[in-house]
Write a protein that holds these residues in place. Structure first.
Motif, short mmCIF file in Angstrom:
data_model
loop_
_atom_site.label_atom_id
_atom_site.label_comp_id
_atom_site.label_asym_id
_atom_site.label_seq_id
_atom_site.Cartn_x
_atom_site.Cartn_y
_atom_site.Cartn_z
N CYS A 128 38.25 29.72 37.68
CA CYS A 128 37.98 29.65 36.24
C CYS A 128 38.48 28.35 35.63
O CYS A 128 39.06 28.34 34.53
CB CYS A 128 38.62 30.82 35.48
SG CYS A 128 37.99 32.40 35.99
N ARG A 635 41.99 45.28 36.92
CA ARG A 635 40.89 44.67 36.18
C ARG A 635 39.55 44.96 36.80
O ARG A 635 38.53 44.43 36.35
CB ARG A 635 41.11 43.16 36.13
CG ARG A 635 42.19 42.83 35.16
CD ARG A 635 42.41 41.36 35.05
NE ARG A 635 43.49 41.13 34.10
CZ ARG A 635 44.11 39.98 33.96
NH1 ARG A 635 43.75 38.96 34.71
NH2 ARG A 635 45.06 39.83 33.09
N LEU B 52 32.86 33.41 23.40
CA LEU B 52 32.21 33.88 24.63
C LEU B 52 32.37 35.38 24.78
O LEU B 52 33.29 35.98 24.22
CB LEU B 52 32.87 33.19 25.83
CG LEU B 52 32.66 31.69 25.93
CD1 LEU B 52 33.45 31.17 27.09
CD2 LEU B 52 31.19 31.36 26.09
N PRO B 57 35.09 36.21 32.89
CA PRO B 57 36.42 35.63 33.12
C PRO B 57 36.43 34.15 32.73
O PRO B 57 35.49 33.44 32.98
CB PRO B 57 36.61 35.78 34.63
CG PRO B 57 35.23 35.83 35.18
CD PRO B 57 34.36 36.45 34.14
N ASN B 58 37.44 33.73 32.07
CA ASN B 58 37.62 32.31 31.81
C ASN B 58 39.11 31.99 31.99
O ASN B 58 39.90 32.87 32.31
CB ASN B 58 37.14 31.96 30.41
CG ASN B 58 37.77 32.86 29.38
OD1 ASN B 58 38.98 33.03 29.35
ND2 ASN B 58 36.95 33.44 28.55
N TYR B 59 39.46 30.77 31.76
CA TYR B 59 40.83 30.35 32.09
C TYR B 59 41.88 31.22 31.41
O TYR B 59 42.91 31.54 31.99
CB TYR B 59 41.01 28.89 31.70
CG TYR B 59 42.28 28.30 32.22
CD1 TYR B 59 43.40 28.19 31.42
CD2 TYR B 59 42.38 27.84 33.53
CE1 TYR B 59 44.57 27.64 31.89
CE2 TYR B 59 43.55 27.30 34.01
CZ TYR B 59 44.63 27.20 33.19
OH TYR B 59 45.80 26.66 33.67
N LEU B 60 41.64 31.59 30.19
CA LEU B 60 42.67 32.35 29.48
C LEU B 60 42.65 33.83 29.85
O LEU B 60 43.68 34.49 29.90
CB LEU B 60 42.48 32.22 27.97
CG LEU B 60 42.85 30.86 27.41
CD1 LEU B 60 42.65 30.88 25.91
CD2 LEU B 60 44.28 30.52 27.72
N ASN B 61 41.44 34.33 30.13
CA ASN B 61 41.30 35.75 30.45
C ASN B 61 42.14 36.16 31.61
O ASN B 61 42.69 37.25 31.65
CB ASN B 61 39.84 36.04 30.85
CG ASN B 61 39.09 36.60 29.71
OD1 ASN B 61 39.67 36.84 28.68
ND2 ASN B 61 37.82 36.81 29.92
N ILE B 62 42.16 35.31 32.60
CA ILE B 62 42.77 35.75 33.84
C ILE B 62 44.28 35.56 33.84
O ILE B 62 44.94 35.83 34.81
CB ILE B 62 42.16 35.03 35.05
CG1 ILE B 62 42.46 33.54 34.96
CG2 ILE B 62 40.69 35.26 35.10
CD1 ILE B 62 41.99 32.85 36.21
#
Lengths: 735, 124
Positions: A128, A635, B52, B57-62
């Motif tokens: 990501c 998740r 979004l 998933p993005n950098y902050l989500n994970i």
């Protein structure tokens, strides 16, 4: 980390333009090599440094680690080592460009005539990765290096694939990658990573090393310059381990058992003992003694000669005076007497006599006979003569004589006073002597008891002094604390806490009684002079710390301490004991020993890696690396629990940070705590945690279908940023 | 350049034959080069993850959530369990001997211990 390979390769031209170059762009290390090979050709630390060259003044760039001795030619003070990464994302593309320059150059690209890097590139990134970073990286590769096509992949996934092909893990599993600044837990299903299930926590190898460095520097501030980042990394790599159960390991060290002693590691810093004075040999000693004897002898001879000289001089003088006296006696006529006096230089017969007695005294002293205390008698005998006017009453004297009388009274009183003072001092001396002798007697007859008494007295006195000090600071502290804490008190001086100290209470009492008006309704304080004495009283109460007068208790304490020091071998002064407890190192005046130059790694050996499991220790309020596995499974709600069980049987730990001993065991206990009771769990370390990411990527790039996964400059321009955001390679190309 | 510096080849040459654009042309001398690189925080802000869809998933989500275990308190100096806190300096300590050491620490050591725990108060 650790290994560095930067030899320039010479076979760049041998590779056709279809052979991809594989780059593992890691937070700590940059690895570059050819696809299909088993090892990267070049590896170095991905940091760059721009110092100024001293002689030419130009700013140059240095990438990776080099021999520190060569840095003396550069002014290194204004610049520092910079990394292109912020956390695990590349943000600084100037530094990235320097790193890439260096990597390509050492791979041999400088020998090519192509004017660009004419090979497809497979580069790793974090999962990501923000699209801005990805876009900028693609731009850099396309526009500056002229690369035809680019692919990005996740390093942890490559590592997993590599191990899967080796049979270490299954198609479904979890990759736990412990990096430099972060740790990721990425679930893998059918060989593909699931970004929606991945979890990242911001602790990594960097935090462990930094913690170790800081803790050691604070514990041994004297050796702080020797504890560099590189040294801390070395210590971590060689001596740190993960405790299987942190609290019980702490207990082992706290109890200081033998096991704890064995687990301690001592790092001995280089130390040069002070040159030992050689004990002089027998003959040296004898020779020195002989010389000293001779010198002593000579001095004694000189002293004896002087003394005899002095005696003869005095005798001569005595002789002269005696002849004078006899002459005076013989002279019958006063004129003859005065003429003799005038010739001799003395004013009166009395003077001659006093001179005579003086000289005979000193002669006797020189000869070593006891001085006869004739002086005193003569003094007392003549006191009446000396002060003849004192006894005569005032009325009978003339004004001049009155003045004379006053002077004589004054002289008499002062000399009498001096006499009295001398007598008192002599008495005190005698008393002290007697006391000392008594004590000596007691000590000699019963040394043990005497020592006990002394020690008890010392303890009592020191306690008294401590108590008084504590009262004073407590009183002040309480007063200040309460005064400022009480918001209502504007003055701060009338709070209740102010009066807890006995001295301050006394002060208050004096003030209130003095200012209490005596019923007249008026404040008459100050009319009389004696009222102001109150302030003197007050200040005396509170002023006892900065007196010149030494506290009698403290003086007594000193005396007892001195005696104890003399007689008691095991006595340690109070001040010294405090000093030893307060500083980390023993007091400096003592000669330095080898021990002072040792850095002991006891608790730190497993305390620092614990940061990975308890990020709260460094203030990061995130989950530890064992917990993120459970988060990442949580998740994925759509997955069947049987699939999750299958995944948990194939957990791979990769990344540089996973080299700590005892890590898997600890992870297992941690992860098992989050899984259902008795569900299957198997944790394996990757075959080579450090290199597997590059190797996996190399195998991937060498596969035939690799070119379907790359994108070119035209693709990038046409499809735009949105597409780039969703771009993800398929990892299972070669199953 | 001194002989051993040249021999060790530690300095990057200004012109690299495999580059289309050289560093010297890209970054003019004298211009400040560091100022326009966005740091991660700015990158993420620009990324605008809020617009979004949340399940992608993005950098902050994970990023990991806070730990579900309560954080244990350890002594700042010795590393043992620390039930006590010094009210004056806010350092954690394990027992009275360590307390003496805590009280005798110079101020910059206190701040460094706190900074290690991310608890130092930074006064700018």
């Amino acid at each position: 980390m650790g290994e560095i390979r930067v030899a320039r390769q010479s076979d760049y031209d041998l590779f056709s333009p279809t052979t991809p170059i594989v780059i593992d762009n890691g937070g700590s290390t940059f690895r570059i090599g050819w696809a299909g090979e088993s090892d990267p050709r070049i590896m170095f630390r991905s940091v760059a440094f721009r110092p100024r060259h001293r002689s030419t003044g130009e700013t140059v760039t240095v990438v990776g680690e080099h021999d520190p001795a060569l840095f003396k030619y550069f002014d290194c003070t204004r610049s520092s080592w910079r990394s292109p990464f912020d956390n695990n994302v590349v943000y600084q593309f100037e530094i990235m460009e320097y790193v890439l320059d260096y990597g390509f150059d050492r791979l041999g690209a400088s020998s090519s005539m192509a004017g660009k890097v004419d090979h497809p590139i497979l580069m790793t990134e974090c999962i990501c990765n923000p699209v801005y970073s990805r876009a900028k990286m693609a731009e850099l590769l396309f526009e500056t290096y002229g690369v035809p096509s680019v692919a990005f992949g996740v390093d942890a996934a490559f590592s997993y694939k590599y191990n899967q092909n080796l049979g270490i893990c299954a198609e479904d599993g979890i990759a736990l990658s412990i990096g430099f600044m972060t740790t990721h837990s990425i679930p893998i299903l059918k060989g593909e990573p699931l970004p929606e299930g991945s979890c990242r926590t911001n602790v990594g190898g960097y935090h462990v090393t930094n913690y170790l460095k800081e803790v050691l520097s604070l514990k041994y501030p004297y050796h702080a310059p020797s504890i560099t980042w590189e040294k801390a990394e070395e210590l971590k790599r060689e001596h740190c381990y993960v405790a299987p159960d942190y609290p019980s390991e702490l207990q082992i060290f706290k109890k200081e058992t033998k096991e704890a002693e064995e687990k301690k590691w001592v790092w001995q810093l280089p130390w040069v003992p002070p040159p030992q004075e050689e004990l002089p040999s027998e003959e040296e000693l004898a020779r020195k003694a002989a010389i000293k004897e001779k010198q002593g002898q000579r001095l004694r001879e000189m002293a004896a000669a002087k003394r005899s000289q002095k005696i003869t001089d005095l005798e001569n003088e005595l002789h002269v005076l005696e002849t004078l006296l006899s002459q005076l006696d013989e002279a019958e006529l006063p004129e003859v007497a005065s003429s003799i006096l005038a010739r001799s230089g003395y004013l009166s017969r009395q003077e001659i006599e006093s001179a005579h007695s003086r000289v005979s005294q000193s002669l006797r002293k020189a000869r070593g006979e006891p001085a006869v205390t004739v002086e005193e008698n003569t003094d007392t005998a003549t006191s009446a003569d000396k002060y003849p006017l004192v006894s005569i009453p005032d009325e009978m004297l003339t004004p001049d004589q009155l003045k004379e009388k006053k002077r004589q009274i004054f002289l008499k009183t002062t000399s009498e006073g001096r006499l009295r003072a001398k007598q008192k001092r002599a008495e005190e001396e005698m008393m002290r002597e007697r006391q000392n002798q008594l004590e000596e007697g007691r000590r000699l007859e019963n040394p043990e008891l005497y020592l006990e008494e002394l020690r008890a007295k010392y303890k009592e006195l020191s306690e008294k002094i401590d108590q008084r000090k504590r009262l004073k600071t407590n009183g002040n502290g309480n007063g200040n604390g309460n005064g400022t804490g009480n918001g209502n008190n504007v003055s701060g001086g009338t709070g209740r806490g102010e009066r807890l100290n006995a001295a301050q209470r006394e002060r208050m009492r004096l003030l209130t009684t003095a200012l209490f008006d005596k019923g007249k309704g008026e404040d008459t304080f100050g009319l009389k002079d004696e009222d102001w004495q109150l302030y003197k009283l007050m200040s005396k109460d509170t002023d006892d710390d900065d007196d010149d007068v030494v506290d009698p208790d403290e003086a007594e304490l000193e005396r007892v301490a001195a005696k104890l020091q003399e007689f008691d071998p095991s006595f340690v002064g109070r001040a010294e004991a405090e000093l030893m407890q307060s500083t980390q190192e023993p007091p400096r005046p003592r000669a330095l020993t080898a021990e002072d130059y040792q850095v002991v790694l006891g608790v730190e050996r497993f305390r620092c890696p614990e940061v990975l499991f308890q990020p709260g220790m460094i203030g990061e309020y995130q989950a530890g690396i064992d917990e993120i596995v459970s988060h990442s499974l949580r998740r994925l709600p759509n997955l069947d629990s049987s699939i999750k069980d299958r995944m948990c049987q194939s957990i791979i730990v990769t990344g540089g940070g996973s080299l700590l001993p005892g890590l898997e065991q600890r992870l297992e206990t941690g992860i098992r705590a989050t899984r259902p009771y008795l569900s299957p769990l198997k944790i394996v370390r990757a075959v080579d945690s450090v290199m597997d990411a590059w190797r996996g990527a190399s195998v991937y790039a060498a596969s035939e279908l690799f070119s379907t996964q790359t994108f070119s400059l035209e693709d990038y321009n046409e499809k735009g940023e949105d597409w780039l955001k969703r771009y993800n390679i398929v990892y299972s190309l070669y199953d | 350049m001194e002989a051993d510096v040249v021999r060790s080849e530690m300095v990057l040459p200004p012109v690299m034959p495999f580059k289309r654009v050289q560093m010297g042309d890209k970054y003019q001398k004298g211009q400040s080069r560091g100022r326009y690189w966005k740091h991660l925080k700015q990158l993420l802000q620009a990324e605008n993850f809020i617009s979004l869809p949340l399940d992608e998933p993005n950098y902050l989500n994970i990023e990991s959530p806070p730990s579900m275990y309560p954080s244990k308190k350890y002594c700042d100096i010795t590393g043992f369990e620390a039930p006590y806190v010094d009210p004056r300096t806010k350092l954690r300590y394990a027992d009275p001997e360590v307390f003496k050491r805590v009280r005798n620490l110079p101020n910059d050591h206190v701040q460094r211990y706190l900074a290690l725990r991310n608890a130092a108060v930074i006064i700018r």
